[in-house]
Design an enzyme around this catalytic site. Sequence first.
Site, mmCIF file in Angstrom:
data_model
loop_
_atom_site.group_PDB
_atom_site.id
_atom_site.type_symbol
_atom_site.label_atom_id
_atom_site.label_comp_id
_atom_site.label_asym_id
_atom_site.label_seq_id
_atom_site.Cartn_x
_atom_site.Cartn_y
_atom_site.Cartn_z
ATOM 1 N N HIS A 53 0.834 -1.198 0.000
ATOM 2 C CA HIS A 53 0.000 0.000 0.000
ATOM 3 C C HIS A 53 0.876 1.259 0.000
ATOM 4 O O HIS A 53 2.085 1.183 0.207
ATOM 5 C CB HIS A 53 -0.914 0.032 1.229
ATOM 6 C CG HIS A 53 -2.088 -0.880 1.133
ATOM 7 N ND1 HIS A 53 -2.011 -2.225 1.407
ATOM 8 C CD2 HIS A 53 -3.379 -0.655 0.771
ATOM 9 C CE1 HIS A 53 -3.193 -2.782 1.244
ATOM 10 N NE2 HIS A 53 -4.042 -1.853 0.855
ATOM 11 N N LYS A 79 -0.416 4.636 4.749
ATOM 12 C CA LYS A 79 -1.254 3.656 5.459
ATOM 13 C C LYS A 79 -0.681 3.400 6.846
ATOM 14 O O LYS A 79 0.533 3.197 7.003
ATOM 15 C CB LYS A 79 -1.366 2.357 4.665
ATOM 16 C CG LYS A 79 -2.380 1.386 5.265
ATOM 17 C CD LYS A 79 -2.739 0.287 4.286
ATOM 18 C CE LYS A 79 -3.741 -0.693 4.886
ATOM 19 N NZ LYS A 79 -5.002 -0.023 5.265
#
Length: 266
Positions: free
Chosen positions: A154, A158
């Site tokens: 990600h 995040k």
Amino acid sequence: MKLAIAGAAGRMGRVLTRIVQDTPGAEIAGGLESEGSPNLGADMGVLAGIGPIGVAVTSDPLTLLTRVDGIIDFTVPAATLALVELSAQARIVHVIGTTGIDATGEARIKAAARHARIVKSGNMSLGVNLLAAMVKRVAAALGEDFDIEIAEMHHRHKIDAPSGTALLLGKAAAEGRGITLDQRSVRSRDGHTGARPVGDIGFATLRGGSVVGDHTVMFAGPSERIELSHRAESRDIFARGAVRAALWAMDKKPGLYSMNDVLGLE
């Protein structure tokens, strides 16, 4: 359906505003941000880049939730747990895409579902939930000669790891194997770890750049490997799934539902 957006000024909040406004049968009725946010009072349409819609961001959830049919929530655990109790009091729909909620928080959500219609998932996209269904079937079909590893990547912003989607896929694999993920998951490896225990489900986490979300479940067996993957190219897929979940839950009884229920995958 009148929908509120939690975290209205965030990346997902702005996408959700746009998607709700584009969805027949749904409309934006309010947005929430925390006290002190520089976006309080801002028009949600302007924040989302679609022009003024006459709906301002507020920090007063109690008042807002009394005049909406549901709220979509991709925020942080503390905010979600505070909101879900208010949703239960208001007896509205609460779609939860927040990840990183611990066991105590999950119990609070389950309790709130006695009065609210809650749809909760580590990932709201159609593709990921179909992937999870396939992972469960493949895990059930293959024996423990096939090791299961889940790799995810990600964007750099995040804040939780492994991702909620990775855990969703891990739980699907565990269910297919008839085991409990919490007792058989390996979240990190460092140093002299020894041989891989048979039957464990491993996780590898990568973070960097602007990656929306890449997930691969690997079944590694003797002389062959099966890989099932999903790559998200836009946050729109999560927003569309969340709005679909809200509309689906509108006429349901109070309870805790998943995207499997919404998509009829059970």
